[in-house]
Structure formats: C-alpha cells, structure tokens
Design an enzyme around this catalytic site. Structure first.
Site, PDB file in Angstrom:
ATOM      1  CG  ASN A  33      -3.252   1.442   0.813  1.00 28.62           C
ATOM      2  OD1 ASN A  33      -2.468   1.520  -0.115  1.00 28.62           O
ATOM      3  ND2 ASN A  33      -4.538   1.546   0.637  1.00 28.62           N
ATOM      4  CG  HIS A  38       0.811  -5.204   2.398  1.00 27.30           C
ATOM      5  ND1 HIS A  38       0.254  -4.190   1.664  1.00 27.30           N
ATOM      6  CD2 HIS A  38       1.805  -4.630   3.135  1.00 27.30           C
ATOM      7  CE1 HIS A  38       0.863  -3.053   1.947  1.00 27.30           C
ATOM      8  NE2 HIS A  38       1.820  -3.286   2.823  1.00 27.30           N
TER       9      HIS A  38
END
Ligand code: PAF
Length: 255
Positions: A33, A38
């Site tokens: 996800n 990230h």
C-alpha cells in the site's frame, strides 16, 4: 525491468549469483500500500545504491487484532507500478508459508523498550516486527536498510537489533513525510471516513503545541481522540491515538 520474487529459494539462488557481487544493495521493507512516505525511502534507496530491493509482505505476526490485519489495505498491482517507476530492481513478495516455514516457532523478543509505548498497547507487536525484519535482513543481506521515522520506536528497535546480532547493514532513518495539513502519511489514513480524516488533521498540530506530554494527551482527549499514550523518549515526543477503528501514530522532536 523490475523482477518480482515470491519464492524464498529463488531469491536465495539469485542473491548468490554474480549479479550482486561487488555492488551496493539498498533495501526498504514494507507491508505494501505504497504512498509518498514509502516513495521517499524507495527513491533514496535507489539513488544511494547500485541495486535496490523492496519487500511487500503484510506480516500477520505483528498484528494483535485479526480485524486490523483484515482491514490492512492491499494494493499489490499499484505497488508494483510505483516501485517500477521509482527504479526498484527487485520486489520480494513471499507468502506466509515461505517466510515462516517454522510457523513462528522462533521469534525475536526485546525488552524493555518493546514493552513500552506501542508495545504496551499491542501485545506481541514488536516480536512480530523484529522477527520478520531479521528474516528479511538475513535473506536480503543489504548494504543499507531504509526505515521511516514515523515508526520511531520500530526504527530504534531495529537499529539496536542490527547491532545486537552483528548484522552487516547500515540502518538509515528517513524523515516523516506529511500531508498538506501536517498529518503523517500512513496506509491507515485510507481507513478514515471524511469526518475522521478532518479530526485526524488536528493530531500533528496538537502534538506540537507547547506543554508537557500529559497536557498534550489531555488536549488530544478534549479534541475527541482516544489516546493510547503521549510520552517523551530519546529527544522525541511519541504519541498514538485512535479515531474509531483506526490507530494513528506520530512523533516530533522535543527541545
Ligand atoms: O513498518 C512496516 O511497514 C512494518 O512494520 C515492517 C518494517 C515492514 C515489518 O513488517
């Protein structure tokens, strides 16, 4: 081109091949996800290393509630596209049986830090995190490993585990990435209703407001959050709150 490896034996063969010899390898462990938080780790990982690998594995052993594990967003198709666009070379995407052939008979337990803060509210959480990260680090053998500072307690525990077990990787902490209103990016933000998201936007501002940790906790409660904890530790103010079913964490520097 990005390569997705799901079988641990395939990865081990590949990792022993000449391709990895004398080349720096960067690693970002994730539960998928992927979002801009990230991506900031992944982009740095790709820029600072000759080869890069990310893992995508929603690790059941770190969830203390089955409902939380089930609600965790899974977006593999989009994750792979984002990883490829960012320049990732390899994605490790193993099934539970691949990563846990022992069915979790063996685990890493730290104390006392893992029992504090998030650990006090999520029994066994950090045993699961440390165990899966140790497995991944032994498999990947990265030169550098990139960890987000949003999960500050997790970062400290992994950094210290690497030292305790003489693992040969450098743990690189990466700053929190925030939304335009200041809310730290998290996969869990997706589970907030529009009304809950509005309340969530007050979390970072209230965390930064002057006063003691106890006063901050009180202000958060008054605003409508259920407060797990607000504590000062290691030069940071760490906090976890709940809005409905969703748990949010954040931390800021304290002078
Ligand atoms: O921070 C996370 O996403 C997870 O805790 C990690 C480090 C990937 C281990 O499952």
């Amino acid at each position: 081109m990005i390569r997705v490896v799901s079988r641990i034996n395939d990865w081990r063969k590949l990792r022993r091949s000449g391709e990895f010899e004398h080349r720096s390898l960067g690693f970002v462990p994730t539960m998928g996800n992927l979002h801009a938080g990230h991506l900031s780790l992944i982009e740095r990982c790709c820029a600072e290393n000759e080869l890069s690998v990310i893992s995508i594995f929603v690790n059941p052993t770190q969830f203390d509630q089955q409902t939380d594990l089930e609600a965790y967003p899974r977006t593999l198709h989009d994750d792979l596209r984002m990883a490829e666009e960012a320049g990732v070379d390899y994605v490790l995407d193993p099934a539970f049986s691949e990563l846990y052939p022992d069915e979790y008979r063996y685990k890493v337990t730290e104390s006392p830090l893992s029992r504090e803060f998030c650990g006090a509210h999520r029994p066994g959480h950090f045993d699961g995190v440390l165990t899966v990260v140790l497995k991944l680090l032994l498999l990947v053998r990265p030169t550098r490993t990139y960890m987000g500072e949003k999960d500050y307690q997790q970062f400290l525990l992994i950094r210290d585990m690497v030292e305790a077990f003489f693992l040969e990787t450098e743990i690189i902490p990466c700053p929190i990435v925030r939304d335009t209103d200041g809310l730290a990016l998290s996969s869990r933000n997706r589970n907030l209703s529009p009304e809950e998201r509005k309340l969530a936007s007050q979390f970072p501002a209230l965390l930064k407001s002057p006063g003691t940790a106890k006063e901050t906790a009180e202000r958060l409660r008054k605003a409508g959050f259920e407060v797990d904890y607000v504590e000062d530790f290691d030069g940071r103010r760490l906090a976890a709150v709940r809005i409905g079913q969703t748990r949010l964490i954040d931390n800021i520097d304290v002078p």
